[in-house]
Design a protein around this motif. Structure first.
Motif, PDB file in Angstrom:
ATOM      1  N   GLU A 152       0.815  -1.235  -0.003  1.00 52.74           N
ATOM      2  CA  GLU A 152       0.087  -0.113   0.041  1.00 52.74           C
ATOM      3  C   GLU A 152       0.660   1.283  -0.052  1.00 52.74           C
ATOM      4  O   GLU A 152       0.581   2.219  -0.696  1.00 52.74           O
ATOM      5  CB  GLU A 152      -1.099  -0.082   1.271  1.00 52.74           C
ATOM      6  CG  GLU A 152      -2.101  -1.227   1.110  1.00 52.74           C
ATOM      7  CD  GLU A 152      -3.033  -1.032   2.057  1.00 52.74           C
ATOM      8  OE1 GLU A 152      -3.423   0.062   2.659  1.00 52.74           O
ATOM      9  OE2 GLU A 152      -3.560  -2.053   2.615  1.00 52.74           O
ATOM     10  N   PRO A 153       2.061   1.404   0.752  1.00 47.86           N
ATOM     11  CA  PRO A 153       2.766   2.422   0.849  1.00 47.86           C
ATOM     12  C   PRO A 153       3.174   2.907  -0.538  1.00 47.86           C
ATOM     13  O   PRO A 153       3.488   4.015  -1.083  1.00 47.86           O
ATOM     14  CB  PRO A 153       3.810   2.318   1.712  1.00 47.86           C
ATOM     15  CG  PRO A 153       3.201   1.302   2.685  1.00 47.86           C
ATOM     16  CD  PRO A 153       2.389   0.397   1.876  1.00 47.86           C
ATOM     17  N   THR A 154       3.820   1.586  -1.375  1.00 55.06           N
ATOM     18  CA  THR A 154       4.286   1.818  -2.564  1.00 55.06           C
ATOM     19  C   THR A 154       3.193   2.275  -3.650  1.00 55.06           C
ATOM     20  O   THR A 154       3.423   3.389  -4.456  1.00 55.06           O
ATOM     21  CB  THR A 154       4.768   0.522  -3.259  1.00 55.06           C
ATOM     22  OG1 THR A 154       5.861   0.069  -2.443  1.00 55.06           O
ATOM     23  CG2 THR A 154       5.494   0.761  -4.369  1.00 55.06           C
ATOM     24  N   ALA A 155       1.997   1.930  -3.553  1.00 52.12           N
ATOM     25  CA  ALA A 155       0.795   2.283  -4.462  1.00 52.12           C
ATOM     26  C   ALA A 155       0.464   3.851  -4.395  1.00 52.12           C
ATOM     27  O   ALA A 155       0.320   4.432  -5.201  1.00 52.12           O
ATOM     28  CB  ALA A 155      -0.203   1.387  -4.051  1.00 52.12           C
ATOM     29  N   LEU A 156       0.698   4.148  -2.820  1.00 50.59           N
ATOM     30  CA  LEU A 156       0.342   5.654  -2.752  1.00 50.59           C
ATOM     31  C   LEU A 156       1.399   6.398  -3.450  1.00 50.59           C
ATOM     32  O   LEU A 156       1.119   7.379  -4.000  1.00 50.59           O
ATOM     33  CB  LEU A 156       0.342   5.916  -1.252  1.00 50.59           C
ATOM     34  CG  LEU A 156      -1.213   5.766  -0.435  1.00 50.59           C
ATOM     35  CD1 LEU A 156      -0.637   5.930   1.112  1.00 50.59           C
ATOM     36  CD2 LEU A 156      -1.976   6.549  -0.813  1.00 50.59           C
ATOM     37  N   LEU A 157       2.463   6.243  -3.186  1.00 48.90           N
ATOM     38  CA  LEU A 157       3.860   6.901  -3.758  1.00 48.90           C
ATOM     39  C   LEU A 157       3.812   6.729  -5.370  1.00 48.90           C
ATOM     40  O   LEU A 157       4.142   7.819  -6.064  1.00 48.90           O
ATOM     41  CB  LEU A 157       5.060   6.550  -3.400  1.00 48.90           C
ATOM     42  CG  LEU A 157       5.094   6.627  -1.693  1.00 48.90           C
ATOM     43  CD1 LEU A 157       6.436   6.077  -1.042  1.00 48.90           C
ATOM     44  CD2 LEU A 157       5.302   8.206  -1.535  1.00 48.90           C
ATOM     45  N   ASP A 173       1.148   9.319  -6.345  1.00 50.21           N
ATOM     46  CA  ASP A 173       1.844  10.593  -6.196  1.00 50.21           C
ATOM     47  C   ASP A 173       2.708  10.984  -7.330  1.00 50.21           C
ATOM     48  O   ASP A 173       2.808  12.074  -7.882  1.00 50.21           O
ATOM     49  CB  ASP A 173       2.428  10.980  -4.931  1.00 50.21           C
ATOM     50  CG  ASP A 173       1.479  10.735  -3.594  1.00 50.21           C
ATOM     51  OD1 ASP A 173       0.014  10.877  -4.217  1.00 50.21           O
ATOM     52  OD2 ASP A 173       1.961  10.361  -2.667  1.00 50.21           O
ATOM     53  N   ALA A 174       3.704  10.201  -7.559  1.00 49.64           N
ATOM     54  CA  ALA A 174       4.747  10.263  -8.427  1.00 49.64           C
ATOM     55  C   ALA A 174       4.354  10.392  -9.820  1.00 49.64           C
ATOM     56  O   ALA A 174       4.849  11.162 -10.934  1.00 49.64           O
ATOM     57  CB  ALA A 174       5.768   9.280  -8.283  1.00 49.64           C
ATOM     58  N   LEU A 175       3.341   9.740 -10.306  1.00 49.76           N
ATOM     59  CA  LEU A 175       2.648   9.952 -11.640  1.00 49.76           C
ATOM     60  C   LEU A 175       1.924  11.098 -11.948  1.00 49.76           C
ATOM     61  O   LEU A 175       1.864  11.644 -13.011  1.00 49.76           O
ATOM     62  CB  LEU A 175       1.943   8.480 -12.071  1.00 49.76           C
ATOM     63  CG  LEU A 175       2.469   7.241 -12.157  1.00 49.76           C
ATOM     64  CD1 LEU A 175       1.262   6.083 -12.064  1.00 49.76           C
ATOM     65  CD2 LEU A 175       3.388   7.182 -13.305  1.00 49.76           C
ATOM     66  N   GLN A 176       1.418  11.616 -10.766  1.00 48.47           N
ATOM     67  CA  GLN A 176       0.674  12.643 -10.973  1.00 48.47           C
ATOM     68  C   GLN A 176       1.785  13.841 -11.398  1.00 48.47           C
ATOM     69  O   GLN A 176       1.529  14.815 -12.268  1.00 48.47           O
ATOM     70  CB  GLN A 176       0.053  13.300  -9.693  1.00 48.47           C
ATOM     71  CG  GLN A 176      -0.737  14.368  -9.874  1.00 48.47           C
ATOM     72  CD  GLN A 176      -1.736  14.674  -8.561  1.00 48.47           C
ATOM     73  OE1 GLN A 176      -2.594  15.619  -8.555  1.00 48.47           O
ATOM     74  NE2 GLN A 176      -1.391  14.042  -7.431  1.00 48.47           N
TER      75      GLN A 176
END
Length: 297
Positions: A110-115, A118-121
């Motif tokens: 889950e932390p990786t998915a959040l990041l 964020d990074a793609l945005q």
């Protein structure tokens, strides 16, 4: 009618988009490696690429600046993929399958998915802000279009309304406001970005295209609701029946399957009618509208 010519054009445009995305994404050999690997995992090798296709198709209406068009196609897809990654997470729709493979938080955590989201945005705006050969005013306008479509009165806001109304029976007006933001805003942005990459297209053309894209975005969501009921998981590439299981407000729940399909067809005809200002150069947009209602996933 969807012709082989359109299919060939779609395949070429999808392949070109894949190449551009591959170039824009950070290498898995560059730190932080896991984050970059996950960004590439969710972005490359899947999806209809409808939003980049709309960028390419709208850009055919004028004398497009290639670098700006390419940046727009990459940027809008990065925003779309980020939204899917976050949408699939346990705190949102809690899905384990996307584009026929495990979702980001399942494949990684889950932390990786959040990041990743964020990074793609931020990558989207990095790419769009470094496109060259447009006037500064035109380029800023493109950035503004994508920012508004992604925010609290666009895609993110629509998602918030969706989450707040699980189990609630919304009216058609309320449903269309929600999906006009959640799904429609980014589709409208894609068409606008393609048009804005053409310095010769004026505000009258942009207004007609926005009318087209508004109707198309609603039709896309209506068909999504229909497919969630009719198609199987293997065909969809994501878990079928999730909306009904979660008791979410949908067009099928509001209208029934038959009426929802009829409404989608009406919206598509309205979208096509909005293109009367344009000649045969708008044929790709017309064909993509027809594709939206006959697609299987």
């Amino acid at each position: 009618m969807i012709t082989n010519n359109l299919k060939q054009w779609q395949q070429r445009a999808q392949a070109q988009t894949e190449i551009l995305l591959e170039r824009a994404l950070p290498s898995i050999n560059q730190a932080p490696e896991t984050l970059h690997e996950a960004m590439r995992y969710v972005t490359l090798g899947g999806g209809k690429r409808l939003r980049p296709l709309l960028v390419w198709a709208a850009a055919e209406l004028g004398d497009s600046v290639q670098a700006a068009c390419e940046a727009a196609a990459v940027a809008v897809e990065c925003i779309h993929v980020y939204s899917l990654v976050h949408d699939d997470m346990p705190a949102m729709d809690n899905d384990s399958l996307r584009r026929g493979k495990p979702t980001c938080h399942v494949q990684y955590d889950e932390p990786t998915a959040l990041l990743v989201g964020d990074a793609l945005q931020t990558l989207a705006f990095d790419v769009l802000s470094t496109a060259t050969a447009l006037s500064p005013a035109r380029q800023i306008r493109m950035i503004n279009v994508l920012a508004k479509a992604s925010g609290s009165m666009g895609m993110a806001g629509g998602q918030a309304i969706d989450l707040a109304n699980v189990g609630v029976d919304l009216s058609q007006i309320q449903l269309e406001q929600m999906h006009g933001w959640k799904t429609g805003a980014l589709i409208r942005a894609a068409v606008a970005l393609g048009a804005l990459s053409c310095p010769d297209l004026d505000d009258n053309a942009l207004a007609a295209l926005d009318n087209y894209a508004t109707k198309l975005g609603l039709a896309f969501q209506v068909i999504d609701d229909v497919l969630d009921c009719e198609a199987d998981t293997a065909t969809l590439g994501k878990t079928a029946g999730k909306d009904a299981e979660a008791n979410k407000p949908t067009y099928v729940k509001l209208m029934g399957l038959t009426a929802a399909r009829e409404y989608a067809n009406t919206l598509i005809q309205q979208a096509i009618d909005a293109l009367q200002l344009f000649d045969e150069r708008a044929d790709r947009l017309r064909q993509l509208a027809e594709f939206v209602v006959i697609r299987k996933n």
